[in-house]
Design a protein around this motif. Structure first.
Motif, short mmCIF file in Angstrom:
data_model
loop_
_atom_site.label_atom_id
_atom_site.label_comp_id
_atom_site.label_asym_id
_atom_site.label_seq_id
_atom_site.Cartn_x
_atom_site.Cartn_y
_atom_site.Cartn_z
N ARG A 1 0.79 -1.15 0.05
CA ARG A 1 -0.09 -0.05 0.10
C ARG A 1 0.70 1.19 0.04
NH1 ARG A 1 -2.55 -0.42 6.24
NH2 ARG A 1 -0.70 -0.05 7.34
N GLN A 2 0.22 2.26 -0.48
CA GLN A 2 1.00 3.68 -0.61
C GLN A 2 0.08 4.50 -0.21
OE1 GLN A 2 3.18 4.38 -4.15
NE2 GLN A 2 4.78 5.64 -3.08
N ALA A 3 0.49 5.48 0.94
CA ALA A 3 -0.38 6.54 1.15
C ALA A 3 0.33 7.88 0.79
CB ALA A 3 -0.53 6.67 2.67
N PRO A 4 -0.64 8.72 0.80
CA PRO A 4 0.10 10.22 -0.07
C PRO A 4 1.30 10.52 0.65
CG PRO A 4 -2.36 10.40 0.12
CD PRO A 4 -2.18 8.99 0.90
N GLY A 5 2.19 11.06 -0.22
CA GLY A 5 3.57 11.42 0.41
C GLY A 5 4.39 10.28 0.97
N LYS A 6 3.85 9.09 1.06
CA LYS A 6 4.82 8.00 1.83
C LYS A 6 5.22 7.10 0.93
CE LYS A 6 2.61 8.38 6.11
NZ LYS A 6 1.77 7.64 7.28
N GLU A 7 6.31 6.19 1.27
CA GLU A 7 6.86 4.99 0.22
C GLU A 7 5.77 3.87 0.49
OE1 GLU A 7 11.66 6.12 1.21
OE2 GLU A 7 10.64 4.00 1.71
N ARG A 8 5.97 3.30 -0.66
CA ARG A 8 4.95 2.18 -0.77
C ARG A 8 5.59 0.94 0.25
NH1 ARG A 8 3.68 -0.26 -6.79
NH2 ARG A 8 3.20 1.93 -6.88
N GLU A 9 4.65 0.61 1.13
CA GLU A 9 4.81 -0.35 2.33
C GLU A 9 4.08 -1.87 1.93
OE1 GLU A 9 3.19 -0.01 7.02
OE2 GLU A 9 1.81 0.67 5.36
N PHE A 10 4.94 -2.53 2.51
CA PHE A 10 4.70 -4.18 2.49
C PHE A 10 3.28 -4.30 3.31
CE2 PHE A 10 4.59 -8.66 2.37
CZ PHE A 10 4.44 -8.86 3.71
N VAL A 11 2.47 -5.03 2.98
CA VAL A 11 1.23 -5.24 3.85
C VAL A 11 1.20 -6.88 4.08
CG1 VAL A 11 -1.31 -5.42 4.09
CG2 VAL A 11 0.00 -3.48 2.96
#
Length: 123
Positions: free
Chosen positions: A38-48
């Motif tokens: 997942r990727q939130a605005p202004g953040k790096e893509r994150e493993f879920v």
């Protein structure tokens, strides 16, 4: 080549639930390790989460343990992410990814990506 198409995103209130689906083209789906990022605005893509080819092994990031469940149906070429007790901090674009012989939380290790589906959790 594998093409991935996500669906199931939307707007939900905090505490609510959603189920994301990711359907793959091709006849080799059952050989791929599948993951959700997942990727939130202004953040790096994150493993879920990720799931082994057989579905027998799963891994979750700590922030979703006990709330999210990953599963797959190899007969339908589909991987799911069941999300419960959603929080505003879960708001992001969710991507599914496929990797061959990769058991990793690093996005760069995955070969194929879907276009993403937006999940928005209101407070």
């Amino acid at each position: 080549q594998v093409q991935l198409v996500e669906s199931g995103g939307g707007l939900v209130q905090a505490g609510g639930s959603l189920r994301l689906s990711c359907t793959a083209s091709g006849r080799t789906f059952s050989s791929y390790i599948m993951a959700w990022f997942r990727q939130a605005p202004g953040k790096e893509r994150e493993f879920v989460s990720r799931i082994s080819a057989s579905g027998g092994s799963t891994v979750y990031v700590d922030s979703v343990k006990g709330r999210f469940t990953i599963s797959r149906d190899n007969a339908k070429n589909t991987v799911y992410l069941e999300m419960k007790s959603l929080k505003p901090e879960d708001t992001a674009v969710y991507y599914c990814a496929a990797g061959n012989n990769v058991w990793s939380s690093r996005a760069t290790r995955y070969d194929y990506w879907g276009q993403g589906t937006q999940v928005t959790v209101s407070a």
